[in-house]
Design a protein around this motif. Sequence first.
Motif, PDB file in Angstrom:
ATOM      1  N   GLY A  80      33.883  54.767  31.279  1.00 22.26           N
ATOM      2  CA  GLY A  80      34.501  53.458  31.426  1.00 22.26           C
ATOM      3  C   GLY A  80      34.424  52.868  32.825  1.00 22.26           C
ATOM      4  N   GLY A 107      33.101  47.190  36.679  1.00 22.19           N
ATOM      5  CA  GLY A 107      32.896  45.744  36.719  1.00 22.19           C
ATOM      6  C   GLY A 107      33.216  45.238  38.108  1.00 22.19           C
ATOM      7  N   GLU A 108      34.511  45.348  38.423  1.00 19.47           N
ATOM      8  CA  GLU A 108      35.010  44.863  39.710  1.00 19.47           C
ATOM      9  C   GLU A 108      34.216  45.421  40.897  1.00 19.47           C
ATOM     10  OE1 GLU A 108      39.226  44.515  39.689  1.00 19.47           O
ATOM     11  OE2 GLU A 108      39.385  44.899  41.820  1.00 19.47           O
TER      12      GLU A 108
HETATM   13  C1  LIG Z   1      36.348  49.265  28.323  1.00 14.71           C
HETATM   14  C2  LIG Z   1      36.217  48.770  29.722  1.00 14.71           C
HETATM   15  N1  LIG Z   1      35.135  49.100  30.448  1.00 14.71           N
HETATM   16  C3  LIG Z   1      34.966  48.654  31.707  1.00 14.71           C
HETATM   17  C4  LIG Z   1      35.913  47.849  32.301  1.00 14.71           C
HETATM   18  C5  LIG Z   1      35.670  47.372  33.713  1.00 14.71           C
HETATM   19  O1  LIG Z   1      36.700  47.740  34.545  1.00 14.71           O
HETATM   20  P1  LIG Z   1      36.665  47.377  36.109  1.00 14.71           P
HETATM   21  O2  LIG Z   1      36.222  45.965  36.224  1.00 14.71           O
HETATM   22  O3  LIG Z   1      38.074  47.559  36.536  1.00 14.71           O
HETATM   23  O4  LIG Z   1      35.728  48.330  36.743  1.00 14.71           O
HETATM   24  C6  LIG Z   1      37.071  47.494  31.593  1.00 14.71           C
HETATM   25  C7  LIG Z   1      38.100  46.653  32.204  1.00 14.71           C
HETATM   26  O5  LIG Z   1      39.109  46.339  31.656  1.00 14.71           O
HETATM   27  C8  LIG Z   1      37.218  47.958  30.264  1.00 14.71           C
HETATM   28  O6  LIG Z   1      38.293  47.621  29.523  1.00 14.71           O
END
Ligand SMILES: Cc1ncc(COP(=O)(O)O)c(C=O)c1O
Length: 390
Positions: free
Chosen positions: A220, A255-256
């Motif tokens: 994730g 993502g972030e």
């Molecule tokens: C299933 C899943 N994957 C990836 C992400 C990306 O998380 P981040 O932007 O905090 O790295 C999220 C964020 O909510 C998520 O729900």
Amino acid sequence: METKAAGPGAFARFDLGRVPSPCFVVDEVAVRRNLAMLKAVGDGAGAKVLLALKAFSMWSLADVVAEYLDGVCASGLWEARLAREHYHGHLTTYSPAYKRDDLPEILRLSDSVIFNAPDQIARFADLIAAARERGETFDIGLRLNPEHSEAEVAKYDPCQRGSRLGFPVSQLRPEHLQGVDGLHVHALCEQGFEPLQRIWASLEPKLEAMLPGLKWLNLGGGHHITRADYRKDDLIALLAQIAERHGLQVYIEPGEAIALDAGILVGEILDTFENGLPVAITDISATCHMPDVIEAPYRPAMMGELAEGVAVRIGGPSCLAGDIIGDYVFAAAPKPGTRIAFLDQAHYSMVKTNTFNGVPLPAIALWNSDSDALKLVRQFDYAEFRDRLS
Ligand SMILES: Cc1ncc(COP(=O)(O)O)c(C=O)c1O
């Protein structure tokens, strides 16, 4: 929550008057810096790194993302379409639940489709079989709830009591994994290495016996890998160890981290007056342009904020009394026309904008802090507001 913005970086020398207001300005050099760090983690660990589109889907940078990462992950049909229209490489799609009508296209577009519960996989077995009969190839995944809370805020804790996100690991039986190629676990939010280490330490013994039949493990997002204090070497070692010990291809989908400290939101002061304290109205709206300010909530850092001076309450142009960005210290109350900028706005702001009150959407600009080249990628007009209504 606290902003994790490290500071203005190269934006300290960006002339805010160069763009229309309001405007997101993203520095391609900063995005590439983050992407290079993530690629180094992937390469070092033998793991695949996907960009979570939900956080940052500025698709004009899709080709840049493809230079570094293995692909992207989508949250449903529309992000999956965006992925196939603009991005490259692997596409994983996960949604807490799917509509029967959407699933055939999601299966066709995606390399992996992750379900939230074994019952969902069983319910859609006919669609999965039909897609495979048509010659489509994709993996099936199952999202697990590790039932181990590490998130600092309940709103961002997929392991909270009553969570709808993932199948509780305590309910998992070997028969649930029939037809499943991989497992997905996402339980972090803006976190360092240690929480991941603890989640895996609690999960590994519970899964150990079931892992040999699987191809991959997706850990994730929520990994703040591109923050200066992130223990990247330890992450590389852990991911490599998981892959080796269990014979799995490991994925992560931050993502972030891809857009951390890579963008600002430029705005303009429209008016100031006194009401117990100096108040300023800006063309940046918390509720329309930075909804996480209210939702998380958090106070975004402002470029050039002083340690001492006049604290001014800055809010947006909407009717919402709570459309307040925060109190910020200036040398003197800023005059109408003064440009301001909030830091670290490339992720989870651009993807969440809306036109409540008919507030215009910010333009989007791409800047290269090395060459100083500036490109206005997108400007929005009245039609964007009108055409979402009828
Ligand atoms: C299933 C899943 N994957 C990836 C992400 C990306 O998380 P981040 O932007 O905090 O790295 C999220 C964020 O909510 C998520 O729900």
